[in-house]
Design an enzyme around this catalytic site. Structure first.
Site: not given
Ligand code: NDP
Ligand code: MG
Ligand code: MG
Length: 332
Positions: A28, A83, A85, A108, A195
């Site tokens: 996202q 979510d 963390i 979310h 889901e």
């Molecule tokens: P991802 O796992 O794809 O991405 C997480 C990102 O956060 C990565 O860039 C990661 O970096 C980074 N990250 C991890 N730890 C930290 C930190 N301590 N500080 C800053 N950045 C950090 O997550 P999603 O996009 O799947 O999910 C994000 C949100 O969106 C959630 O709330 C989810 O429920 C929601 N959502 C997701 C959907 C989806 O399509 N996946 C659909 C609708 C909602 P690194 O690569 O270095 O780990």
């Molecule tokens: Mg979900």
């Protein structure tokens, strides 16, 4: 009736007048940050030291700072880290950088709904949740389309939180497809239920049980794979286009008859009773509590389940068969 909002209902200039921090650059995060930037919004990405996403964000022309710096600079902070963390990132980097009238955004509602994050009263708390995976959100935006979104306001400190949420949704293309107004509670509970019971859990258990039934009866795994997994996409595409009716219009009369008489023997009243129990455990916080405990313990069961399914004949058979179908994209 649901309230729907489109491009004409949203004022892009609101979000263009704010400073946005997108924390996280995953599925996202990358879609939101890039599309907001392309919509003329002032965006910075907040990532932790050593993040594997940093180089990509910079390559794509975004400015990357630490989550705390991003939260301090910005007045709209979108939290798109995983979510489990989010509460930790909020405590360490966001909380002390919130000012009067700032807005905290989520994709979310999990952490707000279950109380893991409790924002102060002087900030707006909004959600813009695209109803599709992030890579599709970005691709649709670039093609001049959008993925439908749902938007909610948990806390309206400024009295203008919903207009801000709609403006943000417009910036990522959401209002092109339609934005439905919801609440954090409705979004979180329905998303988790969908889901677990239908989309991921329900569908994979159905496919596995069907595949195992055929293979245990002595049929070839390759045939069982095509029948129970591969063809599912074709069926779901028809449902997506025209509901159950279009699927039933397209399949043979024999298949349609089998659908009516056998479907309810497989998904029974007992299954539905179990679904209600699953929903109850989502609503009363049991699922959230157990998932956070599993995450904090280092994901022992999660990794065990993952490994068991990766080694399942359904998966090993499919891997070989997909190699022969060049049009099927098998990139993880
Ligand atoms: P991802 O796992 O794809 O991405 C997480 C990102 O956060 C990565 O860039 C990661 O970096 C980074 N990250 C991890 N730890 C930290 C930190 N301590 N500080 C800053 N950045 C950090 O997550 P999603 O996009 O799947 O999910 C994000 C949100 O969106 C959630 O709330 C989810 O429920 C929601 N959502 C997701 C959907 C989806 O399509 N996946 C659909 C609708 C909602 P690194 O690569 O270095 O780990
Ligand atoms: Mg979900
Ligand atoms: Mg058939």
């Amino acid at each position: 009736m649901a309230e729907l909002f489109y491009d004409d209902d949203a004022d892009l200039s609101i979000i263009q007048g704010r400073k946005v921090a997108v924390l996280g650059y995953g599925s996202q995060g990358h879609a939101h940050a890039l599309s907001l930037r392309d919509s003329g919004v002032d965006v910075r990405v907040g990532l932790h030291e050593g993040s594997s996403s940093k180089a990509k964000a910079e390559e794509q022309g975004l400015r990357v700072v630490t989550p705390a710096e991003a939260a301090a600079e910005a007045d709209v902070i979108m939290i798109l880290v995983p979510d489990p963390i989010q509460a930790e990132v909020y405590e360490q980097s966001v909380k002390d950088n919130l000012k009067d009238g700032d807005a905290l955004f989520f994709g979310h509602g999990f952490n707000i709904r279950f109380g893991f994050i409790q924002p102060p009263a002087n900030v707006d708390v909004c959600m813009v949740a695209p109803k599709g995976p992030g890579h599709l959100v970005r691709r649709q935006f670039e093609e001049g389309r959008g993925v439908p979104c749902i938007a909610a306001v948990e806390q309206d400190a400024t009295g203008k939180a919903f207009e801000l949420a709609l403006s943000y949704a417009k910036g990522i293309g959401g209002t092109r497809a339609g934005v439905i107004k919801t609440t954090f509670t409705e979004e979180t509970e329905t998303d988790l239920f969908g889901e677990q019971a239908v989309l991921c859990g329900g569908a994979s258990a159905l496919v596995k049980a069907g595949f195992e039934t055929l293979v245990e009866a002595g049929y070839q795994p390759e045939i069982a794979y095509f029948e129970c997994l591969h063809e599912l996409k074709l069926i779901v595409d028809l449902m997506y286009e025209g509901g159950l009716s279009k699927m039933r219009w397209s399949v043979s009369e024999t298949a349609e008859w089998g659908d009516y008489v056998t479907g309810p023997r497989v998904i029974t009243d007992q299954t539905k009773a179990e679904m209600k129990k699953v929903l109850g455990e989502i609503q009363d916080g049991t699922f959230a509590k157990n998932w956070m405990a599993e995450y904090k313990a280092g994901l022992p069961k999660y990794n065990e389940y993952k490994k068991a399914d990766a080694d399942h004949t359904l998966e090993t058979t499919g891997k070989e068969l997909r190699k022969l179908m060049s049009w099927v994209d098998d990139e993880a």
